[in-house]
Design an enzyme around this catalytic site. Structure first.
Site, PDB file in Angstrom:
ATOM      1  N   ILE A  77       0.893  -1.155   0.000  1.00 15.03           N
ATOM      2  CA  ILE A  77       0.000   0.000   0.000  1.00 15.03           C
ATOM      3  C   ILE A  77       0.930   1.204   0.000  1.00 15.03           C
ATOM      4  O   ILE A  77       1.897   1.243   0.766  1.00 15.03           O
ATOM      5  CB  ILE A  77      -0.987  -0.007   1.183  1.00 15.03           C
ATOM      6  CG1 ILE A  77      -2.015   1.119   1.045  1.00 15.03           C
ATOM      7  CG2 ILE A  77      -0.277   0.001   2.517  1.00 15.03           C
ATOM      8  CD1 ILE A  77      -3.196   1.006   1.994  1.00 15.03           C
ATOM      9  N   GLU A 103       2.591  -7.183   6.474  1.00 16.83           N
ATOM     10  CA  GLU A 103       3.816  -6.942   7.231  1.00 16.83           C
ATOM     11  C   GLU A 103       4.222  -5.508   6.960  1.00 16.83           C
ATOM     12  O   GLU A 103       3.954  -4.963   5.884  1.00 16.83           O
ATOM     13  CB  GLU A 103       4.912  -7.918   6.858  1.00 16.83           C
ATOM     14  CG  GLU A 103       5.240  -7.929   5.408  1.00 16.83           C
ATOM     15  CD  GLU A 103       6.014  -9.161   4.990  1.00 16.83           C
ATOM     16  OE1 GLU A 103       6.818  -8.999   4.060  1.00 16.83           O
ATOM     17  OE2 GLU A 103       5.839 -10.244   5.538  1.00 16.83           O
ATOM     18  N   TYR A 140      -2.976   0.913  10.746  1.00 20.48           N
ATOM     19  CA  TYR A 140      -3.423  -0.479  10.806  1.00 20.48           C
ATOM     20  C   TYR A 140      -4.095  -0.780  12.138  1.00 20.48           C
ATOM     21  O   TYR A 140      -5.145  -1.436  12.184  1.00 20.48           O
ATOM     22  CB  TYR A 140      -2.254  -1.435  10.572  1.00 20.48           C
ATOM     23  CG  TYR A 140      -1.601  -1.282   9.221  1.00 20.48           C
ATOM     24  CD1 TYR A 140      -2.336  -1.041   8.067  1.00 20.48           C
ATOM     25  CD2 TYR A 140      -0.217  -1.359   9.085  1.00 20.48           C
ATOM     26  CE1 TYR A 140      -1.736  -0.884   6.825  1.00 20.48           C
ATOM     27  CE2 TYR A 140       0.394  -1.215   7.852  1.00 20.48           C
ATOM     28  CZ  TYR A 140      -0.370  -0.973   6.731  1.00 20.48           C
ATOM     29  OH  TYR A 140       0.242  -0.829   5.513  1.00 20.48           O
TER      30      TYR A 140
END
Length: 132
Positions: free
Chosen positions: A55, A89, A101
């Protein structure tokens, strides 16, 4: 995508690696402003397991909520496609990403010592997952 990755990551995926992520097991997401790509996400999904491969938001657009929009789109899409868990990760130094996150409900599940290259060595990866 490769250009944005090269601007945003110290050790980005190569263009050929990005190109390999356009098969039937992958989904790509983009966020645009005035018809210009500002960022992207790539997801690999096999049955109930989905992995956020990358991302990335252009440095000039970071801090504008584009990462959150992309991540929310990824979560909704993989859930609709039957994923039960979304894995990722992240570099240990990626404080803003880790914060995003966690706000979206990801939990830290482990570490990979020295996984990512840096200018002066390696740094750990933090493994995270979200139950959908």
């Amino acid at each position: 995508m490769a250009y944005i990755a090269s601007q945003a990551h110290s050790h980005p995926m190569s263009q050929s690696t990005i190109e390999s992520c356009f098969g039937h097991l992958y989904q790509s997401f983009g966020v645009y402003l005035a018809d210009e790509l500002q960022g992207f996400a790539i997801v690999h999904q096999i049955f109930e397991d989905a992995t956020l491969m990358d991302i990335c938001i252009s440095p000039k657009s970071q801090g504008g909520g584009f990462g959150r929009l992309l991540l929310e789109s990824v979560i909704a899409s993989v859930g609709e496609k039957g994923a039960e868990t979304l894995f990722l990760e992240v570099r240990k130094s990626g404080i803003a990403a880790i914060s995003l996150y966690k706000r979206e409900g990801f939990k830290e599940t482990g570490h990979r010592k020295g996984y990512y290259k840096t200018a002066d060595g390696n740094e750990d990866a933090i493994l995270m997952e979200l139950a959908l």
